[in-house]
Design a protein around this motif. Sequence first.
Motif, PDB file in Angstrom:
ATOM      1  N   ASN A   3       1.020  -1.415   0.009  1.00  5.07           N
ATOM      2  CA  ASN A   3       0.056   0.106  -0.343  1.00  5.07           C
ATOM      3  C   ASN A   3       0.472   0.957   0.426  1.00  5.07           C
ATOM      4  O   ASN A   3       2.121   0.706   0.287  1.00  5.07           O
ATOM      5  CB  ASN A   3      -1.238   0.668   1.202  1.00  5.07           C
ATOM      6  N   GLU A  26     -11.752  -0.801   2.872  1.00 10.66           N
ATOM      7  CA  GLU A  26     -11.282  -2.199   3.333  1.00 10.66           C
ATOM      8  C   GLU A  26     -11.408  -2.603   5.349  1.00 10.66           C
ATOM      9  O   GLU A  26     -11.945  -3.315   5.708  1.00 10.66           O
ATOM     10  CB  GLU A  26     -10.260  -2.654   2.848  1.00 10.66           C
ATOM     11  N   MET A  51      -8.205   1.955   6.138  1.00  7.23           N
ATOM     12  CA  MET A  51      -7.233   1.159   3.897  1.00  7.23           C
ATOM     13  C   MET A  51      -8.512   0.636   2.711  1.00  7.23           C
ATOM     14  O   MET A  51      -9.445   0.648   3.445  1.00  7.23           O
ATOM     15  CB  MET A  51      -7.110  -0.256   4.872  1.00  7.23           C
ATOM     16  N   ARG A  53      -9.198   0.077  -0.358  1.00 11.79           N
ATOM     17  CA  ARG A  53      -9.243  -1.121  -1.758  1.00 11.79           C
ATOM     18  C   ARG A  53      -9.252  -0.864  -2.917  1.00 11.79           C
ATOM     19  O   ARG A  53     -10.475  -0.313  -2.977  1.00 11.79           O
ATOM     20  CB  ARG A  53      -9.184  -2.034  -1.059  1.00 11.79           C
ATOM     21  N   ARG A  60      -3.737  -0.479  -2.727  1.00  8.62           N
ATOM     22  CA  ARG A  60      -4.416  -0.011  -1.635  1.00  8.62           C
ATOM     23  C   ARG A  60      -3.835   1.086  -0.657  1.00  8.62           C
ATOM     24  O   ARG A  60      -2.588   1.614  -1.183  1.00  8.62           O
ATOM     25  CB  ARG A  60      -4.433  -0.857  -0.283  1.00  8.62           C
TER      26      ARG A  60
END
Length: 141
Positions: A3, A26, A51, A53, A60
């Motif tokens: 990420n 997420e 987070m 996605r 991410r």
Amino acid sequence: MDNVGIVVDDLDAAVAFFTELGMELEGRSLIEGSWAEKVVGLGDMRSEVAMMRVPDGPGRLELVTYHSPKMVTPTPAVTPPNTLGLHRVMFAVDDLEDTLARLRRHGAEPVGEVSRFEDSYLLCYLRGPSGIILALAQQLN
């Protein structure tokens, strides 16, 4: 790559912005404790992470806001595209003008103009949450 992390001053606004861009939340959680302080090198660290996605893809974004210690604002607060460091994150979109219009409702402002690269792409840079620079690319062929 797992990420890309981006520090933001308003986590709710950033989540709404990237959701409008097509990303999916997420998860969201508080991060604190000695293990986290050791990883980031900040004492008395308390943060909140969301987070985001990319649907059907591996990408991410980790959006972070710090409750403690106080976040540091760069000088100047809004840096130009040629500032040293992470430059921007680019997203492929199906309709650049529509995406830009939707993101403007979340405070996004173009850095320059929408421009055509040969017969391949429409491109633009824009400022998103907390002044970060994003790029949008619409493939034409």
